[in-house]
Every structure is written in structure tokens, then in C-alpha cells.
Design a protein around this motif. Structure first.
Motif, PDB file in Angstrom:
ATOM      1  N   ARG A   1      62.942  72.299  65.484  1.00  0.00           N
ATOM      2  CA  ARG A   1      64.165  72.449  64.696  1.00  0.00           C
ATOM      3  C   ARG A   1      63.869  72.633  63.218  1.00  0.00           C
ATOM      4  NH1 ARG A   1      69.177  68.072  64.183  1.00  0.00           N
ATOM      5  NH2 ARG A   1      70.434  69.326  62.756  1.00  0.00           N
TER       6      ARG A   1
ATOM      7  N   GLN B   1      65.531  76.054  61.595  1.00  0.00           N
ATOM      8  CA  GLN B   1      66.899  75.790  61.158  1.00  0.00           C
ATOM      9  C   GLN B   1      67.293  76.598  59.935  1.00  0.00           C
ATOM     10  OE1 GLN B   1      68.996  73.452  62.980  1.00  0.00           O
ATOM     11  NE2 GLN B   1      70.403  74.813  61.903  1.00  0.00           N
TER      12      GLN B   1
ATOM     13  N   TYR C   1      65.335  74.610  70.870  1.00  0.00           N
ATOM     14  CA  TYR C   1      64.417  73.694  70.202  1.00  0.00           C
ATOM     15  C   TYR C   1      63.375  73.147  71.171  1.00  0.00           C
ATOM     16  CZ  TYR C   1      67.889  73.528  66.420  1.00  0.00           C
ATOM     17  OH  TYR C   1      68.773  73.839  65.411  1.00  0.00           O
TER      18      TYR C   1
ATOM     19  N   PRO D   1      65.162  65.253  70.070  1.00  0.00           N
ATOM     20  CA  PRO D   1      65.927  64.568  69.018  1.00  0.00           C
ATOM     21  C   PRO D   1      65.341  63.190  68.729  1.00  0.00           C
ATOM     22  CG  PRO D   1      67.407  65.592  70.611  1.00  0.00           C
ATOM     23  CD  PRO D   1      66.023  65.728  71.166  1.00  0.00           C
TER      24      PRO D   1
ATOM     25  N   ARG E   1      66.800  60.152  70.520  1.00  0.00           N
ATOM     26  CA  ARG E   1      66.359  59.955  71.895  1.00  0.00           C
ATOM     27  C   ARG E   1      64.967  59.313  71.925  1.00  0.00           C
ATOM     28  NH1 ARG E   1      68.380  62.021  76.691  1.00  0.00           N
ATOM     29  NH2 ARG E   1      66.939  61.753  78.440  1.00  0.00           N
TER      30      ARG E   1
ATOM     31  N   ASP F   1      69.153  61.758  59.381  1.00  0.00           N
ATOM     32  CA  ASP F   1      70.181  61.700  60.428  1.00  0.00           C
ATOM     33  C   ASP F   1      69.963  60.499  61.343  1.00  0.00           C
ATOM     34  OD1 ASP F   1      71.352  63.969  59.435  1.00  0.00           O
ATOM     35  OD2 ASP F   1      70.449  65.321  60.898  1.00  0.00           O
ATOM     36  N   LEU F   2      68.716  60.233  61.676  1.00  0.00           N
ATOM     37  CA  LEU F   2      68.412  59.100  62.554  1.00  0.00           C
ATOM     38  C   LEU F   2      68.873  57.789  61.936  1.00  0.00           C
ATOM     39  CD1 LEU F   2      66.937  57.889  65.052  1.00  0.00           C
ATOM     40  CD2 LEU F   2      64.891  57.744  63.595  1.00  0.00           C
TER      41      LEU F   2
ATOM     42  N   GLN G   1      72.375  57.113  62.580  1.00  0.00           N
ATOM     43  CA  GLN G   1      72.795  57.002  63.978  1.00  0.00           C
ATOM     44  C   GLN G   1      72.440  55.661  64.630  1.00  0.00           C
ATOM     45  OE1 GLN G   1      70.520  60.400  65.262  1.00  0.00           O
ATOM     46  NE2 GLN G   1      72.303  61.746  65.331  1.00  0.00           N
TER      47      GLN G   1
ATOM     48  N   TYR H   1      69.368  72.328  71.617  1.00  0.00           N
ATOM     49  CA  TYR H   1      68.401  71.626  72.447  1.00  0.00           C
ATOM     50  C   TYR H   1      68.690  71.928  73.914  1.00  0.00           C
ATOM     51  CZ  TYR H   1      66.802  68.704  68.548  1.00  0.00           C
ATOM     52  OH  TYR H   1      66.257  68.258  67.375  1.00  0.00           O
TER      53      TYR H   1
END
Length: 304
Positions: free
Chosen positions: A98, A102, A116, A120, A123, A152-153, A156, A262
Motif C-alpha cells: 500500500r 497509494q 495490496y 493491514p 489485523r 491509522d493503527l 484503531q 486488499y
């Protein structure tokens, strides 16, 4: 010599638009140069695309001669080569991460898309949680230039009762001392796709340092499991081929590619020998994959 391959395409809506005597449209494919890999990817794509479409394999010294015909590229180097040859060529990139693709996709929406290759980070993080159910904190190593891959992680994790901290290191001298601080913080180390840190030169030292402190390492890819990482998610090739088929179908229906995506399926590779040496009870790979699917699906439903 150009090799033309006929594929089996189960897209009834597209096939029905072809008259009985019409010449099938082309899709070019530019291989990685690894013959075994290219043949494997081609065979899997054959299960998704059919005699309504003709695939024309182009060699390194050949270029697409017709504008508007999509090119499937295998690997980042091949994507870069085709992109440089003709910036107007519609490209579906396979086996790219990615972070690599991107920017291209954002600048040329509808023209550049991809399936991709990486997994992620969320995950991957939940893979560590599945193996160590009591874990609460995740350690992350990054360079100054790669910190952003974890942003981003970090946003989340709270939904899964997890938190993480990024420890920055920008030199070989800083690597191990920074790693030790990270391991003192986290219940496990999550490795992202950061070649500056997770590379063949460093990985042995990282793994030895982690395991001497009874900490496991998750990620960044299936290949690292063989090197001694405890576990990592990965996308199976059939799942990537299936997603490529979906993106190509959209292209032929609309004339533009959808955004990169993905695959719809991931699996988990584990290193049982490492688990035994650390006295960690290791669930089966299938159990971990199903647990992650259920957990993420449940969380998605709760957020709607």
C-alpha cells in the motif's frame, strides 16, 4: 515474442456485450522476471478471466502499443517501468504494498489501481492479541521517516482494548537500545513494512533481543516467519487473483479502475518451533484466522 494467452472469464455481463464474431479485447501483463512467480500468478488469473478477454504477455523490451488497454504489472519494479514508459496507461498493480502504490493511485484515480500485497496493520496487531489474549500494549519501532505508517493503527486499537507506542530509531547504534525500551513497554513487538528497520541485516539482532526478554514478534510478512518471527498474516495468491478479477471487471464495465483494495481473505503463518522455545501455547493457524475474521466483523457491525 509476444505470447497471447486465452483466459476463462466468468463475467456474463461483460461477455454478453461481445458479438459472436467480435475480436476479444486485450489485457497486457508485464511479468516480474521471476518465471515461476509469473506463471503461478498467470495460472490463478486464468481462473478469473476467460475467452472474452485476451491476455498479451509483454517482455521487458516491449511496450503497450494501444492506448486505453489495461496492463497488469507484477511487482513494484515492473509497475515503475510501465508507468515511466507511458503515464497514461491504465495499470492494475499486483504484488505491491500500500505504501508504494497509494500515492500513484491518489494522483491518478481510475487509472492506477492495485491489489495490496501487505496485510493491514490492525489485523497483524490482532494476530498478536489472538496468541497472547492478556496483552494490552503493543511496541512499535520506526524511523523518523516511517512513523506515519502507524498513525491509522494507533487510532484503531482502542476499539479492541489495546494501545501502542512508537519508539523511534534512526541509526544502527540506536536500534538495540531503542528496541529494549520498546520491549519493556509492550507485551509484544509488532513489525510493520519498514525496510529501514526490518531487513536481513537487522532481523537476527531484533529477534534475539526480543526472545531473550520473552517477547514475541508479529509481522511484517510471511517470509519473516521462516526467519524466526512467531507469526504473521498474509494474503494467499488465489485471494489476490480473485480481487484482481473484481477490479478488472469494474474497469471493463465502467472504463475506470476502482480504488486499490486488499484481498477479501487473509491467512496466518506461524513458527511452531519459536512458540515451543518460548513456552507459548499456539492456536492453530485456521483458528487464528477465523478468530480475526469474527472479531473484526463483529467490531464493524457494532460501529454501524
Amino acid at each position: 515474442m509476444v505470447l497471447a494467452l486465452m483466459f476463462l472469464l466468468p463475467w456474463s455481463s461483460f461477455a454478453s456485450g461481445q458479438s459472436g464474431g467480435a475480436t476479444p479485447p486485450n489485457i497486457y501483463i508485464a511479468g516480474s522476471g521471476n518465471t515461476s512467480l509469473d506463471q503461478h500468478v498467470t495460472r490463478l488469473l486464468r481462473e478469473q478471466i476467460g475467452d472474452s478477454v485476451e491476455l498479451v504477455f509483454i517482455q521487458n523490451d516491449q511496450t503497450p502499443v494501444m492506448s486505453g488497454i489495461p496492463v497488469i504489472t507484477i511487482g513494484p519494479a515492473t509497475f515503475t517501468r510501465i508507468r515511466q514508459i507511458n503515464r497514461n496507461t491504465p495499470i492494475l498493480a499486483l504484488l505491491v504494498e500500500r505504501k508504494f502504490i497509494q500515492g500513484y493511485a491518489n494522483r491518478t484515480p481510475g487509472q492506477v489501481s492495485a491489489v495490496y500485497y501487505d496485510v493491514p496493520l490492525l489485523r497483524q496487531a490482532l494476530t498478536g492479541k489472538a496468541i497472547l489474549p492478556q496483552s494490552k500494549r503493543i511496541a512499535l519501532l520506526a524511523s523518523t521517516e516511517s512513523v506515519e505508517i502507524y498513525e491509522d493503527l494507533l487510532d484503531q486499537l482502542a476499539e479492541y482494548n489495546l494501545e501502542a507506542r512508537v519508539f523511534v530509531t534512526d541509526s544502527d547504534d540506536q536500534l538495540i537500545p531503542t528496541l529494549v525500551r520498546a520491549l519493556n513497554y509492550g507485551d509484544f513487538l509488532l513489525a510493520g513494512s519498514d525496510d529501514a528497520i526490518y531487513n536481513p541485516r537487522n532481523i537476527k539482532h531484533i529477534l534475539l533481543t526480543a526472545y531473550r526478554r520473552n517477547r514475541i514478534v508479529i509481522g511484517p510478512s510471511q517470509a519473516y516467519v521462516k526467519a524466526g518471527v512467531l507469526a504473521s498474516g498474509y494474503a494467499p495468491f488465489p485471494a489476490m487473483a480473485a480481487k484482481a478479477g473484481e477490479l478488472l471487471q469494474t474497469y471493463f464495465e465502467t472504463g475506470t479502475f476502482p480504488e486499490p483494495a486488499y484481498p477479501n481473505e487473509f491467512r496466518v503463518e506461524v513458527n511452531e518451533q519459536v512458540a515451543r522455545s518460548l513456552n507459548i501455547p499456539l492456536p492453530s493457524r485456521d483458528w487464528i484466522s477465523q478468530y480475526l475474521d469474527d472479531l473484526m466483523q463483529s467490531n464493524q457491525e457494532d460501529s454501524q
